[in-house]
Design a protein around this motif. Structure first.
Motif, PDB file in Angstrom:
ATOM      1  N   ASP A 193       0.881  -1.230  -0.037  1.00  0.00           N
ATOM      2  CA  ASP A 193      -0.063   0.108  -0.045  1.00  0.00           C
ATOM      3  C   ASP A 193       0.846   1.105  -0.050  1.00  0.00           C
ATOM      4  N   LEU A 194       1.395   1.466  -1.155  1.00  0.00           N
ATOM      5  CA  LEU A 194       2.453   2.586  -1.211  1.00  0.00           C
ATOM      6  C   LEU A 194       1.881   3.288  -2.858  1.00  0.00           C
ATOM      7  N   LEU A 195       2.587   4.581  -2.777  1.00  0.00           N
ATOM      8  CA  LEU A 195       2.207   5.428  -4.025  1.00  0.00           C
ATOM      9  C   LEU A 195       2.950   4.552  -5.311  1.00  0.00           C
ATOM     10  N   GLY A 196       4.110   4.035  -4.941  1.00  0.00           N
ATOM     11  CA  GLY A 196       4.997   3.566  -6.002  1.00  0.00           C
ATOM     12  C   GLY A 196       6.095   3.027  -5.491  1.00  0.00           C
ATOM     13  N   ILE A 197       6.815   2.400  -6.335  1.00  0.00           N
ATOM     14  CA  ILE A 197       8.132   1.363  -6.021  1.00  0.00           C
ATOM     15  C   ILE A 197       9.329   2.010  -6.478  1.00  0.00           C
ATOM     16  N   ASN A 227      12.681 -13.938 -10.084  1.00  0.00           N
ATOM     17  CA  ASN A 227      11.227 -14.225  -9.971  1.00  0.00           C
ATOM     18  C   ASN A 227      10.481 -13.400  -9.106  1.00  0.00           C
ATOM     19  N   ILE A 228      10.810 -12.322  -8.409  1.00  0.00           N
ATOM     20  CA  ILE A 228       9.930 -11.692  -7.441  1.00  0.00           C
ATOM     21  C   ILE A 228       9.573 -10.341  -8.324  1.00  0.00           C
ATOM     22  N   THR A 229       8.462  -9.996  -8.168  1.00  0.00           N
ATOM     23  CA  THR A 229       8.040  -8.777  -8.350  1.00  0.00           C
ATOM     24  C   THR A 229       7.660  -7.724  -6.994  1.00  0.00           C
ATOM     25  N   VAL A 230       7.802  -6.702  -7.155  1.00  0.00           N
ATOM     26  CA  VAL A 230       7.437  -5.705  -5.914  1.00  0.00           C
ATOM     27  C   VAL A 230       6.603  -4.707  -6.837  1.00  0.00           C
ATOM     28  N   THR A 231       5.230  -4.493  -6.184  1.00  0.00           N
ATOM     29  CA  THR A 231       4.681  -3.614  -6.621  1.00  0.00           C
ATOM     30  C   THR A 231       3.667  -2.697  -5.851  1.00  0.00           C
ATOM     31  N   ALA A 232       3.034  -1.655  -6.279  1.00  0.00           N
ATOM     32  CA  ALA A 232       2.302  -0.767  -5.500  1.00  0.00           C
ATOM     33  C   ALA A 232       0.722  -0.725  -5.746  1.00  0.00           C
ATOM     34  N   THR A 233       0.060  -0.472  -5.168  1.00  0.00           N
ATOM     35  CA  THR A 233      -1.594  -0.131  -5.220  1.00  0.00           C
ATOM     36  C   THR A 233      -1.713   1.408  -5.579  1.00  0.00           C
ATOM     37  N   HIS A 234      -0.813   2.121  -5.425  1.00  0.00           N
ATOM     38  CA  HIS A 234      -0.791   3.778  -5.789  1.00  0.00           C
ATOM     39  C   HIS A 234      -1.837   4.408  -4.877  1.00  0.00           C
ATOM     40  N   THR A 235      -2.035   4.056  -3.611  1.00  0.00           N
ATOM     41  CA  THR A 235      -2.896   4.848  -2.937  1.00  0.00           C
ATOM     42  C   THR A 235      -2.097   6.073  -2.632  1.00  0.00           C
ATOM     43  N   HIS A 236      -2.918   7.217  -2.781  1.00  0.00           N
ATOM     44  CA  HIS A 236      -2.335   8.734  -2.677  1.00  0.00           C
ATOM     45  C   HIS A 236      -2.350   9.053  -1.006  1.00  0.00           C
ATOM     46  N   THR A 237      -2.726   8.115  -0.368  1.00  0.00           N
ATOM     47  CA  THR A 237      -2.754   8.480   1.191  1.00  0.00           C
ATOM     48  C   THR A 237      -1.617   7.433   1.771  1.00  0.00           C
ATOM     49  N   SER A 238      -0.772   7.715   1.257  1.00  0.00           N
ATOM     50  CA  SER A 238       0.599   6.843   1.747  1.00  0.00           C
ATOM     51  C   SER A 238       1.957   7.608   2.003  1.00  0.00           C
ATOM     52  N   ARG A 296      -9.808   7.980  -2.335  1.00  0.00           N
ATOM     53  CA  ARG A 296      -9.914   8.890  -1.115  1.00  0.00           C
ATOM     54  C   ARG A 296      -8.528   9.841  -1.090  1.00  0.00           C
ATOM     55  N   GLY A 297      -8.862  11.141  -0.576  1.00  0.00           N
ATOM     56  CA  GLY A 297      -8.012  12.035  -0.235  1.00  0.00           C
ATOM     57  C   GLY A 297      -7.884  12.380   1.206  1.00  0.00           C
ATOM     58  N   GLY A 298      -7.196  13.463   1.529  1.00  0.00           N
ATOM     59  CA  GLY A 298      -6.773  13.923   2.907  1.00  0.00           C
ATOM     60  C   GLY A 298      -5.405  13.519   3.454  1.00  0.00           C
ATOM     61  N   THR A 299      -5.279  13.690   4.806  1.00  0.00           N
ATOM     62  CA  THR A 299      -3.872  13.711   5.087  1.00  0.00           C
ATOM     63  C   THR A 299      -3.587  12.448   6.214  1.00  0.00           C
ATOM     64  N   GLU A 300      -4.902  11.462   6.392  1.00  0.00           N
ATOM     65  CA  GLU A 300      -4.633  10.382   7.032  1.00  0.00           C
ATOM     66  C   GLU A 300      -4.071   9.318   6.200  1.00  0.00           C
ATOM     67  N   PHE A 301      -3.160   8.330   6.824  1.00  0.00           N
ATOM     68  CA  PHE A 301      -2.825   7.273   5.887  1.00  0.00           C
ATOM     69  C   PHE A 301      -3.864   6.287   5.592  1.00  0.00           C
ATOM     70  N   SER A 302      -4.122   5.369   4.529  1.00  0.00           N
ATOM     71  CA  SER A 302      -5.139   4.909   4.176  1.00  0.00           C
ATOM     72  C   SER A 302      -4.635   4.001   3.126  1.00  0.00           C
ATOM     73  N   ALA A 303      -4.978   2.570   2.924  1.00  0.00           N
ATOM     74  CA  ALA A 303      -5.002   1.781   1.689  1.00  0.00           C
ATOM     75  C   ALA A 303      -5.688   1.940   0.775  1.00  0.00           C
ATOM     76  N   ASP A 304      -6.892   3.000   1.108  1.00  0.00           N
ATOM     77  CA  ASP A 304      -7.803   3.253   0.029  1.00  0.00           C
ATOM     78  C   ASP A 304      -8.937   2.178  -0.339  1.00  0.00           C
TER      79      ASP A 304
END
Length: 527
Positions: A120-124, A146-157, A279-287
């Motif tokens: 749950d990050l903006l990017g990697i 063989n390992i992929t690391v990816t992000a959900t792109h939540t903007h509250t991260s 979601r927007g705002g200044t609180e951390f969230s996985a959206d």
């Protein structure tokens, strides 16, 4: 609001028997052999028996001796309150709406092993992927490639920009400080690595059920043709100059569910859908992936680890600016509706889901794509120019500066040249950026592709149309942070996403072509 009710035991049992397992077909094959023998002479019958016995024995041996094992784990990676939240300029967080998680799926069949880690990050950033993959590979024996690391792109991260680059440089040089050891970045890396290692220790033989649902009314193309002939991204709501959207959406929800053999309950899932945050705002969230997880757990049980992969969503969001503002836009209720709608699509499509014979295959390929160029004049202007370089809105002017030399959300072109790109071998050639693409085959009909960049949704539509696998999932934002990846058509139209791109036009199309080659190789060969 969509409310999902928990399935009855009878429903879940029906899901278990979706598809045609080999054991159900074998008696039919045996009876066919007997009939064939009766119609042939003795010599023909003996030949048929020998041939069919060899085929059946070989097939059964593959299924029985090389089961697919899957392990799932999730580890919290939420920063402490006050840690900088995503944004430019720097913004401090004010709390936690819901926890941020690193979720790992480990696949193992015979000697083949692989991992998809979603955070749950903006990017990697490339360095973050590298460090986690190196450590996880060392601890588990799973090959780095063989390992992929990816992000959900939540903007509250959390904000991960130039500070992490400095941290990674010290880590590579073996010059970590006491402050580094106590920092959020160390906590983040340890959590991501722990998710992979723990999932690797929990693998068990599984059946897999995959399918495709539809979630309409929650995703909207955010690029619009305006009355002046230009294309703008997210013009203000009900803007009278809007003519029409210039791109599609993809409402399809692709999913795979994993269930221990001979059990009725699924314990892990992978769901892929293409749309920006809600979601927007200044609180951390996985959206909305947080609410997707909560609703799927209501359906399948608290044991479920729900992994969400973001499909190509560079030009798609959850807000429809052509309609009046809803009271729930950007608020908890709307975010919950988006997550529930995706979960409902999975539930409704599951009775038609297909259970295939597991056949794991993994390919990793790195290609080298040209970076966009810039002049010395443009570079100097981005650092100290006071007047606009081009006639454009102040917002676009700021984004241009960030793109060339100023740290923002993604690395600027100047730092790509210094840190990640390959210098020209011959004068006049472009700088080239390494781009890694992964392809995972789970069975004869199910495949997953991962690649970096905020891909336009047209790329996902094109890949799925051309793929030899009937259920093909494309997950963006993987293993490196290379900004937007528009189509050639979008580059001719201009706009926010094209200005914020880093690679030359045609790069996205080339990435899809390579992915199709990889999928074709997986479809036609045994690795």
């Amino acid at each position: 609001m969509n409310v999902i009710k928990k399935n009855s035991p009878e429903q879940i049992n029906n899901y278990k028997h979706a598809g045609f397992p080999l054991s159900a077909i074998s008696p039919l094959v045996f009876m066919s052999i007997i009939r064939l023998i009766n119609r042939c002479n003795a010599y023909c019958g003996i030949a048929v028996i020998l041939l069919m016995t060899l085929i059946i024995a070989t097939g059964c041996d593959d299924v029985q001796t090389t089961p697919l094992e899957v392990g799932a784990e999730m580890v919290e990676i939420t920063p402490p309150q006050g840690h900088p939240r995503y944004g430019y300029p720097r913004v401090e967080s004010t709390g936690v709406k819901d926890p941020l998680l690193a979720k790992a799926l480990v696949f193992r069949q015979g000697e083949i092993q692989g991992v998809i880690l979603v955070c749950d990050l903006l990017g990697i950033p490339r360095d973050l992927s590298r460090i986690v993959r190196e450590r996880a590979s060392k601890k588990t024996g799973i090959p780095f490639q063989n390992i992929t690391v990816t992000a959900t792109h939540t903007h509250t991260s959390p904000r991960i920009t130039e500070e992490f680059k400095e941290y990674a440089d010290r880590e590579s040089a073996g010059k970590m400080t006491a402050e580094d050891q106590k920092s959020y970045f160390t906590y983040l890396i340890n959590g991501m690595t722990e998710a992979i290692v723990s999932a690797s220790k929990k693998t068990e033989e599984v059946d897999i059920v995959s399918g495709i649902g539809n979630a309409t009314g929650i995703s909207f193309n955010r690029r619009f043709l305006m009355t002046d002939g230009r294309v703008r991204f997210n013009p203000r709501r009900l803007n009278p100059k809007i003519v029409r959207p210039v791109g599609p959406v993809d409402p399809r929800v692709h999913f795979v569910l994993f269930r221990p053999v001979d059990q009725t309950s699924f314990y892990a899932s992978l769901t892929v859908f293409a749309s920006h945050y809600a979601r927007g705002g200044t609180e951390f969230s996985a959206d909305y992936p947080f609410y997707l997880q909560e609703r799927l757990k209501e359906t399948f049980g608290e044991q479920l680890v729900s992994v969400f992969g973001l499909g190509p969503a560079g030009n798609v969001g959850t807000i429809d600016v052509t309609r009046p503002k809803a009271l729930t836009d950007g608020e908890t209720e709307w975010v919950e509706i988006v997550g529930n709608t995706i979960a409902k699509a999975v539930e409704e499509a599951l009775p038609d889901g297909k259970q295939g014979v597991p056949d794991l295959g993994i390919i990793s390929r790195t290609i080298y794509l040209p970076l966009q160029d810039y002049t010395d004049t443009e570079l100097q202007w981005s650092k100290d120019g006071t007047q606009p370089l081009y006639p454009e809105r102040p917002f676009m002017e700021k984004r241009r500066r960030l793109k060339l030399s100023v740290w923002g959300v993604q690395p600027p072109l100047e730092l790509f040249r210094k840190n990640e790109a390959i210098p020209p071998s011959v004068s006049g050639d472009p700088w080239r950026l390494p781009v890694e693409i992964h392809a995972y085959r789970l069975d004869s009909q199910t495949a997953i592709v991962t690649m970096p960049g905020e891909l336009f949704t047209e790329f996902g539509i094109d890949l799925k149309k051309r793929s030899p696998f009937s259920n093909t999932m494309l997950i963006e934002l993987s293993d490196a942070d290379i900004a937007y990846m528009p189509t050639i058509k979008a580059f001719t139209e201009g706009g926010y996403e094209t200005l914020n791109s880093r690679l030359v036009p045609g790069s996205g199309e080339q990435m899809i072509d390579v992915a199709i080659q990889m999928l074709t190789e997986l479809k036609t060969s045994q690795l």
